[in-house]
Design an enzyme around this catalytic site. Structure first.
Site, PDB file in Angstrom:
ATOM      1  N   ALA A  66       0.899  -1.330   0.117  1.00  0.00           N
ATOM      2  CA  ALA A  66       0.036  -0.088   0.022  1.00  0.00           C
ATOM      3  C   ALA A  66       0.991   1.229  -0.142  1.00  0.00           C
ATOM      4  O   ALA A  66       2.208   1.227   0.413  1.00  0.00           O
ATOM      5  CB  ALA A  66      -0.905   0.078   1.358  1.00  0.00           C
ATOM      6  N   GLY A 105       0.585  -5.119   0.572  1.00  0.00           N
ATOM      7  CA  GLY A 105      -0.663  -5.077  -0.333  1.00  0.00           C
ATOM      8  C   GLY A 105      -0.340  -5.629  -1.846  1.00  0.00           C
ATOM      9  O   GLY A 105      -1.168  -6.042  -2.455  1.00  0.00           O
ATOM     10  N   GLU A 108      -0.751  -9.158  -1.459  1.00  0.00           N
ATOM     11  CA  GLU A 108      -2.176  -9.417  -1.050  1.00  0.00           C
ATOM     12  C   GLU A 108      -2.756  -9.262  -2.767  1.00  0.00           C
ATOM     13  O   GLU A 108      -3.938 -10.056  -3.003  1.00  0.00           O
ATOM     14  CB  GLU A 108      -2.840  -8.305  -0.386  1.00  0.00           C
ATOM     15  N   GLU A 128       4.008  -5.830   7.007  1.00  0.00           N
ATOM     16  CA  GLU A 128       3.311  -4.853   7.853  1.00  0.00           C
ATOM     17  C   GLU A 128       3.659  -4.881   9.318  1.00  0.00           C
ATOM     18  O   GLU A 128       3.687  -3.801   9.742  1.00  0.00           O
ATOM     19  CB  GLU A 128       1.655  -5.197   7.519  1.00  0.00           C
TER      20      GLU A 128
HETATM   21  C1  3H9 Z   1       0.524  -2.343   3.423  1.00  0.00           C
HETATM   22  O1  3H9 Z   1       0.869  -2.837   2.272  1.00  0.00           O
HETATM   23  C2  3H9 Z   1      -0.742  -2.592   3.732  1.00  0.00           C
HETATM   24  C3  3H9 Z   1      -1.542  -3.604   3.259  1.00  0.00           C
HETATM   25  O2  3H9 Z   1      -1.879  -4.418   3.968  1.00  0.00           O
HETATM   26  C4  3H9 Z   1      -3.264  -3.143   2.957  1.00  0.00           C
HETATM   27  C5  3H9 Z   1      -3.790  -2.051   3.640  1.00  0.00           C
HETATM   28  C6  3H9 Z   1      -5.266  -2.020   3.308  1.00  0.00           C
HETATM   29  N1  3H9 Z   1       4.488   3.565   0.264  1.00  0.00           N
HETATM   30  O3  3H9 Z   1      13.454   1.971   0.483  1.00  0.00           O
HETATM   31  P1  3H9 Z   1      13.773   2.660  -0.369  1.00  0.00           P
HETATM   32  C7  3H9 Z   1       9.301   5.011  -1.088  1.00  0.00           C
HETATM   33  S1  3H9 Z   1       1.563  -1.635   4.216  1.00  0.00           S
HETATM   34  C8  3H9 Z   1       4.972   4.738  -0.141  1.00  0.00           C
HETATM   35  O4  3H9 Z   1      14.730   3.665  -0.204  1.00  0.00           O
HETATM   36  P2  3H9 Z   1      14.694   0.397  -1.528  1.00  0.00           P
HETATM   37  C9  3H9 Z   1      10.421   5.338  -0.022  1.00  0.00           C
HETATM   38  O5  3H9 Z   1       9.973   6.118   1.078  1.00  0.00           O
HETATM   39  C10 3H9 Z   1       3.090  -1.483   3.051  1.00  0.00           C
HETATM   40  N2  3H9 Z   1       6.456   5.030  -0.269  1.00  0.00           N
HETATM   41  O6  3H9 Z   1      14.201   1.866  -1.610  1.00  0.00           O
HETATM   42  C11 3H9 Z   1      11.435   5.903  -0.891  1.00  0.00           C
HETATM   43  O7  3H9 Z   1      11.347   7.237  -1.215  1.00  0.00           O
HETATM   44  P3  3H9 Z   1      12.208   8.510  -1.370  1.00  0.00           P
HETATM   45  C12 3H9 Z   1       3.790  -2.651   2.951  1.00  0.00           C
HETATM   46  C13 3H9 Z   1       7.200   3.970  -0.451  1.00  0.00           C
HETATM   47  O8  3H9 Z   1      15.010  -0.078  -3.126  1.00  0.00           O
HETATM   48  C14 3H9 Z   1      11.434   5.288  -2.148  1.00  0.00           C
HETATM   49  O9  3H9 Z   1      10.077   4.607  -2.150  1.00  0.00           O
HETATM   50  N3  3H9 Z   1       4.917  -2.703   2.381  1.00  0.00           N
HETATM   51  C15 3H9 Z   1       6.572   2.529  -0.254  1.00  0.00           C
HETATM   52  O10 3H9 Z   1      15.939   0.419  -0.668  1.00  0.00           O
HETATM   53  C16 3H9 Z   1      12.445   4.215  -2.291  1.00  0.00           C
HETATM   54  O11 3H9 Z   1      12.411   3.254  -1.019  1.00  0.00           O
HETATM   55  C17 3H9 Z   1       6.296  -2.275   2.872  1.00  0.00           C
HETATM   56  O12 3H9 Z   1       6.324  -1.996   3.955  1.00  0.00           O
HETATM   57  C18 3H9 Z   1       5.385   2.480   0.154  1.00  0.00           C
HETATM   58  N4  3H9 Z   1       5.014   1.266   0.510  1.00  0.00           N
HETATM   59  O13 3H9 Z   1      13.681  -0.726  -1.371  1.00  0.00           O
HETATM   60  C19 3H9 Z   1       7.231  -2.286   2.012  1.00  0.00           C
HETATM   61  N5  3H9 Z   1       7.828   1.758  -0.289  1.00  0.00           N
HETATM   62  O14 3H9 Z   1      12.934   8.032  -2.506  1.00  0.00           O
HETATM   63  C20 3H9 Z   1       8.004  -0.778   2.185  1.00  0.00           C
HETATM   64  C21 3H9 Z   1       8.956   2.756  -0.518  1.00  0.00           C
HETATM   65  O15 3H9 Z   1      11.400   9.572  -1.445  1.00  0.00           O
HETATM   66  N6  3H9 Z   1       8.972  -0.772   1.265  1.00  0.00           N
HETATM   67  N7  3H9 Z   1       8.594   3.931  -0.812  1.00  0.00           N
HETATM   68  O16 3H9 Z   1      13.195   8.209  -0.107  1.00  0.00           O
HETATM   69  C22 3H9 Z   1      10.446  -1.272   1.346  1.00  0.00           C
HETATM   70  O17 3H9 Z   1      10.387  -2.232   2.268  1.00  0.00           O
HETATM   71  C23 3H9 Z   1      11.314  -0.880   0.606  1.00  0.00           C
HETATM   72  O18 3H9 Z   1      11.185   0.390   0.065  1.00  0.00           O
HETATM   73  C24 3H9 Z   1      11.550  -1.731  -0.867  1.00  0.00           C
HETATM   74  C25 3H9 Z   1      12.688  -0.902  -1.736  1.00  0.00           C
HETATM   75  C26 3H9 Z   1      12.166  -3.078  -0.602  1.00  0.00           C
HETATM   76  C27 3H9 Z   1      10.217  -1.798  -1.679  1.00  0.00           C
END
Ligand code: 3H9
Length: 683
Positions: A66, A105, A108, A128
């Site tokens: 999400a 998400g 999901e 999450e």
């Molecule tokens: C969820 O899904 C809830 C659901 O169950 C349903 C609800 C109803 N959203 O980490 P990076 C941005 S909860 C918004 O440096 P990497 C991040 O801020 C979510 N922004 O890259 C950054 O911005 P900036 C479950 C996001 O290559 C840029 O992307 N998912 C999100 O080292 C690059 O990120 C997670 O918890 C997001 N979801 O790693 C996954 N994700 O460049 C969270 C990233 O402006 N994300 N951004 O600083 C991660 O673990 C890592 O970002 C990922 C990439 C592994 C994907």
């Protein structure tokens, strides 16, 4: 090719509709993405030429979850459950084509598709819990129906992803492919040609449920989950999946998700997610400016810190030359590095070949003049914490280091400008304060000297990221960010035990707050005699007296606590007598001190010090301070760090209590209170 919206394309190839999401950086499920997906599914299912659908993403990853930045804001766009229902109930098969990370998400959405194919490097997870949440789009009900209750339980409560191989054997993906787009289309065509069933995960049963498994898992992870609300809520959802019909399980998931989402813990953990990424950004620096190369590193000193620092670079494949003054010290240091790697290999976390490869990158040299470091791009000094010694080392490095080399000190509190002044190139000098054990702890304070060149600072931050550290920029002041605030806490902890509390009281209160240990346990662990000398000890402090009495902390089993062979501890009667005598000599009338006072007096002065750090611009932003305390000092992440926590308590309360205890509130605190603002704007 039809453009559905700004982030969604639809093409039809050989009867297969290919829906491509392209919403950088990580294809998070923003309103635009949800709208695009809804419209694309409607278009594909309504087009009679389409027999099946492939859902694929452009850029570096499949949907990574999400869009966290939308949480807490008014809902807009298509709802995720509606989009999922459109996919899951489609009469035409939908195949998810996955690369990068299918997280939260994103997974999901993949789970409502009828089939999943992925490349070998793809990762799958429901992280999450790390945001203080649980998967709120059916993940807790569908994942166990695919991989079984036991694996799903581990995945949702730890948030750790699995790789493609494991996903294949556990049935989470149907095929691992090389050319994702081409093979996903071919897969979809085969599903159509062979008239394969529309496999809906929700219609399956949960396998792998054993009696008592949830209680056993809960009990086995008490320590890991201590203080956190989300792991238990995740566990309850998997339990619901194992015991209730699908729709009832979904209702449990929704109820617990909404509870977590509105709570302070998740707010704190979501704040920390963005704060960590923000910390790497340096205000006023051109992000596109070229960096200096860091292809070889020198480390001065092969002690505990030097060895740990060297390992960080070796782990990232960067060759390291490590120097010591004597053969004996060098051999001891190298043997420690090797032993650390061997232990990791013995635990199965790296291969024997990895150990050999990393050791092959290490060049140990006995070198008094440091000339063997003349080719290094970056040199990190990790010698004894003494200004004269550090300045001598830096003067030598100035003579031998190549022009443009970055020269860093691992000092934990000394004046980096004074160290830089021992060289003719202070613009190349900065502090790199690693935390012990340096190969394990994630935090790196990058200390910007008065003359440090922007390019040097930017290169240090980029290098920190490369070696897996969370780096925070600090200015030059005594103890930088972390140790400066720690000193404020230590002063109060010592005052409290003189006034009436006992070390175990203070430690218990801070442990219950969520720290892994309290200040006196920490002193015992570090060693009471660090920086103490029998020759100069005057018995003026409690610490002097403990050391004079032969109490050294955990290393000799005697400190504020007595330790047995298994490191079980019991309060030391000798330490207690020393404290009581010390108080009596000073005419202190010891009194009962309650837990609330212990907590306030340990933590509010830290917040006050944090405010001064911000006032003096020794930290760029309040959230950087929080990142330091979470990653370097065990501040519980679910409380968001000292500055976020202060906001949640209320700065007016903190200011009033500081005054009550005789502290002068920092000017910034008073100003924020008068403006009704907080440090972080996040609470
Ligand atoms: C969820 O899904 C809830 C659901 O169950 C349903 C609800 C109803 N959203 O980490 P990076 C941005 S909860 C918004 O440096 P990497 C991040 O801020 C979510 N922004 O890259 C950054 O911005 P900036 C479950 C996001 O290559 C840029 O992307 N998912 C999100 O080292 C690059 O990120 C997670 O918890 C997001 N979801 O790693 C996954 N994700 O460049 C969270 C990233 O402006 N994300 N951004 O600083 C991660 O673990 C890592 O970002 C990922 C990439 C592994 C994907």
């Amino acid at each position: 090719m039809a453009m559905i919206n700004a982030v969604t394309d639809l093409t039809v190839e050989g009867g297969i509709a290919v829906v491509t999401l392209d919403s950088p950086p990580v294809n998070a499920l923003s309103a635009d993405v949800r709208d695009g997906l809804a419209a694309a599914m409607a278009a594909a299912t309504g087009d009679p030429s389409v027999k099946a659908v492939v859902l694929i993403c452009a850029g570096r990853t499949f949907i990574a979850g999400a869009d966290i930045s939308e949480f807490g804001k008014p809902a807009r766009g298509a709802s995720l459950p509606d989009v999922q229902a459109a996919i899951e109930n489609s009469r035409k098969p939908v195949v998810a084509a996955i690369h990068g990370t299918a997280l939260g998400g994103g997974l999901e959405v993949a789970l409502v598709c009828h089939y999943r194919v992925a490349v070998g490097a793809a990762k799958f997870g429901l992280p999450e819990v790390k945001l203080g949440l649980l998967p709120g789009a059916g993940g807790t009900q569908r994942l166990p129906r695919v991989v079984g209750a036991a694996k799903a339980l581990t995945m949702v409560t730890t948030g750790m992803p699995i790789g493609a191989k494991e996903a294949l054997t556990s049935g989470l993906v149907d095929a691992v492919v090389t050319d994702l787009r081409v093979e996903a289309i071919a897969f979809a065509q085969r599903v159509v040609a062979d008239d394969l069933p529309l496999k809906r995960v929700r219609d399956r049963d949960v396998a792998d449920v054993t009696p008592g498994m949830f209680d056993t898992y809960r009990a086995a992870n008490v320590k890991l989950f201590r203080g956190f609300e989300a792991p238990e809520a995740n566990l309850k959802c998997i339990e619901a999946a194992a015991t209730l019909p699908f729709d009832d399980g979904m209702a449990v998931e929704r109820r617990l998700f909404v509870g977590l989402m509105s709570g302070l813990q998740s707010k704190a953990q979501r704040y920390v997610f963005f704060a960590e990424r923000m910390a790497n950004k340096i205000d006023g620096l051109d992000v596109n400016a070229p960096l200096l190369p860091v292809t070889s590193v020198g480390v001065v000193g092969a002690g505990t810190m030097g060895g740990g620092i060297a390992m960080n670079f070796l782990n990232a494949g960067i060759p390291v030359t490590i120097v010591e003054m004597s053969r004996e010290a060098l051999d001891r240091g190298v043997a420690t590095i090797r032993r650390n790697y061997d232990n990791t290999a013995a635990k199965g976390r790296m291969t024997v070949d990895d150990v050999t490869a990393r050791m092959a990158l290490l060049t140990p040299v006995v070198d008094l003049d440091l000339e063997s470091l003349s080719a290094a791009d970056m040199i990190v000094e990790a010698v004894f914490e003494n200004m004269d010694i550090k300045r001598q080392v830096f003067a030598k490095l100035d003579r031998v280091a190549k022009p443009g080399a970055i020269i860093a000190s691992n000092t934990s509190y000394l004046d980096v400008d004074a160290i830089a002044a021992a060289t003719s190139r202070p613009e190349s000098v900065l502090g790199l304060h690693f935390f012990s054990p340096a190969n394990v702890m994630r935090l790196l304070e990058v200390v910007r000297g008065a003359k440090t060149a922007p390019q040097v600072l930017a290169t240090a931050m980029a290098t920190a990221k490369k070696i897996g550290k969370v780096a925070v920029v600090a200015g030059v002041c005594d103890g930088f960010i972390g140790n400066r605030m720690l000193a404020a806490r230590q002063r109060e902890a010592m005052a409290l035990i003189v006034e009436g509390a006992l070390p175990a009281d203070v430690d218990r209160v801070l442990f219950d707050f969520g720290f892994p240990m309290g200040p006196f346990q920490m002193s015992d662990l570090a060693g009471l005699d660090i920086g103490w000398s029998a020759d100069t000890s005057k018995g003026e402090t409690i610490r002097d007296r403990l050391c004079e009495a032969g109490l050294r902390g955990q290393k000799n089993g005697r400190g504020f606590y007595d330790y047995d062979a298994q490191r079980n501890r019991a309060p030391s009667p000798i330490a207690e007598k020393i404290i009581l005598d010390y108080a009596a000599e000073r005419g202190v009338n010891r009194r009962q001190i309650d837990d609330a006072e212990i907590l306030e007096r340990c933590l509010y002065p830290m917040v006050n010090e944090g405010a001064k750090i911000l006032e003096e611009k020794m930290a760029q932003r309040a959230s950087d301070i929080d990142i330091v305390w979470i990653n370097g000092y065990g501040w519980p992440v679910y409380r968001g760090g000292p500055m976020f926590w202060a906001d949640s308590v209320g700065l007016a309360t903190i200011t009033a209590r500081l005054s009550h205890y005789g502290f002068e509130p920092a000017a910034m605190l008073s100003r924020l209170v008068s403006e009704s603002k907080g440090f972080t704007g996040a609470v």
